[in-house]
Design an enzyme around this catalytic site. Structure first.
Site, mmCIF file in Angstrom:
data_model
loop_
_atom_site.group_PDB
_atom_site.id
_atom_site.type_symbol
_atom_site.label_atom_id
_atom_site.label_comp_id
_atom_site.label_asym_id
_atom_site.label_seq_id
_atom_site.Cartn_x
_atom_site.Cartn_y
_atom_site.Cartn_z
ATOM 1 N N GLY A 13 88.909 28.925 94.674
ATOM 2 C CA GLY A 13 87.956 29.681 95.488
ATOM 3 C C GLY A 13 87.285 30.779 94.688
ATOM 4 N N LYS A 14 88.085 31.491 93.905
ATOM 5 C CA LYS A 14 87.556 32.570 93.057
ATOM 6 C C LYS A 14 86.624 32.005 91.987
ATOM 7 C CE LYS A 14 91.104 36.170 93.096
ATOM 8 N NZ LYS A 14 92.073 36.895 92.279
ATOM 9 N N ASP A 70 92.032 42.288 89.905
ATOM 10 C CA ASP A 70 93.259 42.560 90.630
ATOM 11 C C ASP A 70 92.832 43.267 91.900
ATOM 12 O OD1 ASP A 70 96.082 42.204 90.688
ATOM 13 O OD2 ASP A 70 96.317 44.363 90.507
ATOM 14 N N SER A 71 93.335 42.783 93.001
ATOM 15 C CA SER A 71 92.901 43.350 94.266
ATOM 16 C C SER A 71 94.055 43.398 95.246
ATOM 17 C CB SER A 71 91.737 42.539 94.836
ATOM 18 O OG SER A 71 92.010 41.162 94.775
ATOM 19 N N PHE A 155 91.604 34.726 103.673
ATOM 20 C CA PHE A 155 93.024 34.534 103.374
ATOM 21 C C PHE A 155 93.691 35.900 103.312
ATOM 22 C CE2 PHE A 155 90.572 34.821 99.505
ATOM 23 C CZ PHE A 155 91.307 35.665 98.688
ATOM 24 N N TYR A 157 95.214 39.250 104.011
ATOM 25 C CA TYR A 157 95.238 40.197 105.130
ATOM 26 C C TYR A 157 93.936 40.181 105.940
ATOM 27 C CZ TYR A 157 99.294 41.860 102.540
ATOM 28 O OH TYR A 157 100.500 41.928 101.886
ATOM 29 N N ASP A 158 93.025 39.263 105.618
ATOM 30 C CA ASP A 158 91.733 39.195 106.311
ATOM 31 C C ASP A 158 91.845 39.153 107.845
ATOM 32 O OD1 ASP A 158 90.276 39.332 103.964
ATOM 33 O OD2 ASP A 158 89.961 37.175 103.800
ATOM 34 N N LYS A 178 80.627 37.961 104.286
ATOM 35 C CA LYS A 178 81.815 38.556 103.670
ATOM 36 C C LYS A 178 81.565 38.831 102.188
ATOM 37 C CE LYS A 178 86.638 37.815 102.622
ATOM 38 N NZ LYS A 178 87.688 36.841 102.365
ATOM 39 N N ARG A 184 85.442 42.452 96.709
ATOM 40 C CA ARG A 184 85.198 41.567 95.556
ATOM 41 C C ARG A 184 83.696 41.374 95.351
ATOM 42 N NH1 ARG A 184 88.655 37.855 96.589
ATOM 43 N NH2 ARG A 184 90.231 38.787 95.275
#
Length: 198
Positions: A13-14, A70-71, A155, A157-158, A178, A184
């Site tokens: 996905g990223k 990193d998130s 995905f 904590y969304d 989004k 991001r």
């Protein structure tokens, strides 16, 4: 000029999301899995330290410029937790559902009634493994935590991250919206700006 970047992530996905955003600059994005690069242990104490560790590892093993992010989510009532431990809040290998359940459980026992929270994303681009001046971009997304999950998009904590301006959770937003509002998306736009100025 950079033509190819290895993404220090095996998340498809990223790779897709970042690849689309960098397509306008004619930069090809390939996942580190194409080079057999394993995920590196995140031993940093901050988002930026972890992103640098991941980017350096990917650059070193691919001999290409590397991009890492990193998130995570910071909840004020939990003194900024889970923070850098967001992906493994309920333990190493925990599922999104388990992490979410632990967060809601911890909020129940918290004395604070504050529900404010924010997603943070730190993105790092290193042109080579020993790059002394990596590009560092940050994106922040403010919201609050609700008691029960809502929505199927996204995905982590969304489903419990509520955005007052949109009157819905992050998981209820269409992907295009989004990508504009998210931590991001903001970090990537900062990166795009810096890359186009190079």
């Amino acid at each position: 000029m950079i033509k190819k970047i290895v993404l220090a992530s095996n998340n498809p996905g990223k790779v897709r999301e970042i690849g689309q955003l960098l397509a306008d600059l004619d930069i090809e994005v390939v996942p580190q899995s194409e080079f057999g690069i394993p995920e590196i242990e995140e031993t940093g104490l901050t988002f930026v330290e972890n992103a640098i560790l991941k980017a350096r590892n990917a650059a070193e093993l691919s001999n290409l410029p590397a991009l890492a992010d990193d998130s995570g989510i910071e909840v004020d009532a939990l003194m900024g937790a889970p923070g850098i431990y967001s992906a493994r809040f309920a333990g190493v290998g925990a599922s999104d559902a388990q992490n979410l359940e632990k967060l809601l459980g911890d909020l129940q026992t918290s004395e604070s009634k504050t529900r404010t929270a924010r997603f943070q994303c730190l993105m790092v681009l290193m042109t080579h493994a020993t790059d002394p001046t990596p590009l560092i971009c940050q994106g922040t997304w403010e919201g609050e935590i609700i008691d029960s999950p809502k929505g199927d998009n996204g995905f982590g904590y969304d489903p419990i991250f509520y955005i007052a301006d949109e009157q819905c959770t992050s998981a209820q937003l269409p992907a295009e919206k989004k990508n504009v509002l998210s931590h991001r998306g903001k970090a990537l736009n900062c990166l795009l700006e810096k890359l186009s100025n190079l």
